[in-house]
Design an enzyme around this catalytic site. Structure first.
Site, mmCIF file in Angstrom:
data_model
loop_
_atom_site.group_PDB
_atom_site.id
_atom_site.type_symbol
_atom_site.label_atom_id
_atom_site.label_comp_id
_atom_site.label_asym_id
_atom_site.label_seq_id
_atom_site.Cartn_x
_atom_site.Cartn_y
_atom_site.Cartn_z
ATOM 1 C CB SER A 5 -0.885 0.012 1.253
ATOM 2 O OG SER A 5 -1.493 1.278 1.425
ATOM 3 C CE1 TYR A 55 -3.095 -0.111 5.093
ATOM 4 C CE2 TYR A 55 -3.514 -2.419 5.594
ATOM 5 C CZ TYR A 55 -3.360 -1.394 4.677
ATOM 6 O OH TYR A 55 -3.480 -1.658 3.343
ATOM 7 C CE LYS A 102 -1.292 -4.193 3.305
ATOM 8 N NZ LYS A 102 -1.629 -5.482 2.678
HETATM 9 C C1 WQD Z 1 -9.720 9.767 0.733
HETATM 10 C C2 WQD Z 1 -9.937 11.267 0.911
HETATM 11 C C3 WQD Z 1 -10.216 11.906 3.218
HETATM 12 C C4 WQD Z 1 -14.007 9.715 3.745
HETATM 13 C C5 WQD Z 1 -7.162 4.748 2.825
HETATM 14 C C6 WQD Z 1 -6.141 4.011 3.611
HETATM 15 C C7 WQD Z 1 -5.077 3.486 2.691
HETATM 16 C C8 WQD Z 1 -5.701 2.679 1.580
HETATM 17 C C9 WQD Z 1 -6.781 3.466 0.846
HETATM 18 C C10 WQD Z 1 -5.448 0.347 2.129
HETATM 19 C C11 WQD Z 1 -9.179 11.846 2.104
HETATM 20 C C12 WQD Z 1 -11.501 12.161 2.432
HETATM 21 C C13 WQD Z 1 -12.831 10.247 3.239
HETATM 22 C C14 WQD Z 1 -15.075 10.576 4.072
HETATM 23 C C15 WQD Z 1 -13.752 12.458 3.350
HETATM 24 N N1 WQD Z 1 -6.231 1.458 2.056
HETATM 25 N N2 WQD Z 1 -12.721 11.598 3.038
HETATM 26 N N3 WQD Z 1 -14.914 11.929 3.866
HETATM 27 O O1 WQD Z 1 -7.434 7.722 3.701
HETATM 28 O O2 WQD Z 1 -6.542 8.186 1.344
HETATM 29 O O3 WQD Z 1 -6.561 5.867 2.212
HETATM 30 O O4 WQD Z 1 -7.724 3.909 1.841
HETATM 31 O O5 WQD Z 1 -4.342 0.201 1.706
HETATM 32 O O6 WQD Z 1 -4.218 2.671 3.439
HETATM 33 O O7 WQD Z 1 -5.537 4.930 4.492
HETATM 34 O O8 WQD Z 1 -8.718 6.962 1.626
HETATM 35 O O9 WQD Z 1 -11.077 7.110 0.982
HETATM 36 O O10 WQD Z 1 -10.487 7.174 3.451
HETATM 37 O O11 WQD Z 1 -9.961 9.143 1.994
HETATM 38 O O12 WQD Z 1 -13.633 13.698 3.165
HETATM 39 O O13 WQD Z 1 -16.173 10.162 4.549
HETATM 40 O O14 WQD Z 1 -11.322 11.498 1.187
HETATM 41 O O15 WQD Z 1 -9.950 12.959 4.127
HETATM 42 O O16 WQD Z 1 -8.780 13.157 1.755
HETATM 43 P P1 WQD Z 1 -7.273 7.295 2.283
HETATM 44 P P2 WQD Z 1 -10.138 7.544 2.054
#
Ligand code: WQD
Length: 353
Positions: free
Chosen positions: A127, A151, A155
């Site tokens: 990741s 997590y 990885k």
């Molecule tokens: C994306 C953007 C949030 C939800 C995660 C894991 C990473 C990987 C992919 C496994 C950010 C914003 C999110 C919401 C929002 N998984 N957001 N409202 O955090 O980049 O990555 O998933 O490998 O390890 O950390 O993805 O989709 O949670 O967030 O505003 O309800 O959307 O702040 O900017 P993230 P995400």
């Protein structure tokens, strides 16, 4: 050439999409899954969606090294794609030992079985979280790592375990694929990510809000140093990601042994979109308003993340095909079908295609 592939966690979101692409590429796939975070009845859909090939299924736990070795011996496995593991960042912070136990025991079990059975090709599901809040964008594989959660640490530790295995094991080759943000669903609408409870990630939350299952999307932070103040990410269609796995395992199986024993390779698009841009794209692509409001930042979030995906292109001629609109449309088609998947038998659903 047909290869015999073991996909641990192959019934999961990434694993199932990858299994479809492996079958379409002419390979045979054995799925090992304990269905802790996946849908048993989804496995039957995979060959129907792929339209070719057969999937064999062993229900079991990847942490059982003897089981993994027995499966690999019985089925004469050529290569392993290791997907099985826990992936909720927040849960790993509140329960780190569970993540060390599940994720690292899983990798240890796979590596031990490979050592004992002579299987020497591994693609590991890593990741981009290992980069933490990268200072320079886009992020190449040579960027420094920076752990922001247990997590992410599992990885990185797993990658390092694979390094040591490669050094100690003659002929062993591995590729760790560092996923940026996998989203979307297969265009059939029959498989996708259907998290239980309130989704942590942006895309499934938007889809559920659009379906009226959630009041509105909470946009975590409007004061980041980005074009509109909201967080920016490199979203990659899950089918593009799946095809990256096929390219990676075929690269490993090709006769030209890579002088690098264990490669880290980014899988992303090299294009970033902010939360508000995603919400707007989803509304336009699917013709449905997505209610949202901007709230406080989520702790641990980086302002922006963006892949330098040039190594995947150079190494195994992979590049993404699908853009943001397709990611939104394919996710929306799956989301609309979710209640149907539960209510109707699969055959009726397929005949309606
Ligand atoms: C994306 C953007 C949030 C939800 C995660 C894991 C990473 C990987 C992919 C496994 C950010 C914003 C999110 C919401 C929002 N998984 N957001 N409202 O955090 O980049 O990555 O998933 O490998 O390890 O950390 O993805 O989709 O949670 O967030 O505003 O309800 O959307 O702040 O900017 P993230 P995400």
């Amino acid at each position: 050439m047909t290869r015999r592939i073991l996909a641990t966690g192959g019934a999961g979101y990434i694993g199932s999409h990858t299994t479809i692409e492996l079958l379409k590429a002419g390979h045979s796939v054995l799925i090992l899954d304990n269905f802790e975070n996946s849908d048993r009845d989804l496995v039957a859909r995979i060959p129907l969606i792929a339209g070719v090939g057969e999937v064999r299924l062993i229900e079991g736990d990847v942490r059982d090294a003897r089981l993994v070795a027995d499966v690999m011996k019985q089925h004469n496995i050529d290569a392993v794609l290791h997907f099985a593991g826990k992936k909720a960042v927040g849960e790993s912070v509140s329960n780190p030992l569970l993540y060390y136990h599940d994720n690292l025991m899983g990798v240890l079990s796979v590596l031990s079985a490979m050592r004992d059975t002579g299987c020497r090709r591994l693609v590991f599901s890593s990741s981009a979280t290992v980069y933490g809040a990268a200072k320079i964008l886009p992020i190449p594989e040579t960027a420094p790592t920076s752990i922001t959660s247990p997590y992410g640490r599992t990885k990185l530790m797993a990658e390092e375990m694979i390094d040591d295995m490669a050094t100690a094991t003659e002929g062993f080759r591995a590729i760790s694929l560092r996923y940026f943000n996998p989203v979307g669903a297969h265009s059939s609408g029959l498989i996708g990510e259907n998290p239980t409870g309130a989704p942590n990630n942006l895309f499934p939350y938007i889809a559920q809000a659009a379906a009226g299952l959630r009041d509105r999307v909470q946009v975590y932070g409007g004061d980041y140093e980005t074009i509109d103040g909201t967080g920016s990410r490199d979203y990659i269609h899950v089918v593009d990601l799946a095809r990256g796995h096929v390219a990676a395992v075929e690269h490993l199986m090709s006769s030209l042994a890579d002088p690098v024993l264990h490669r880290r390779v980014n899988l992303g698009t090299g294009k970033g979109y902010t939360v508000l841009q995603v919400i707007e794209a989803f509304s336009i692509a699917c013709g449905i308003e997505v209610p949202y409001h901007i709230v406080e930042r989520r702790s641990g979030d980086a302002a922006a993340s963006l892949a330098d995906a040039s190594l995947a292109r150079a190494l195994f001629n992979w590049s993404p095909d699908f853009g943001l609109v397709q990611m939104c449309r394919d996710l929306w088609r799956f989301q609309q079908g979710v209640p149907e998947h539960r209510k109707r038998g699969l055959r009726k659903l397929l005949s309606a295609q």
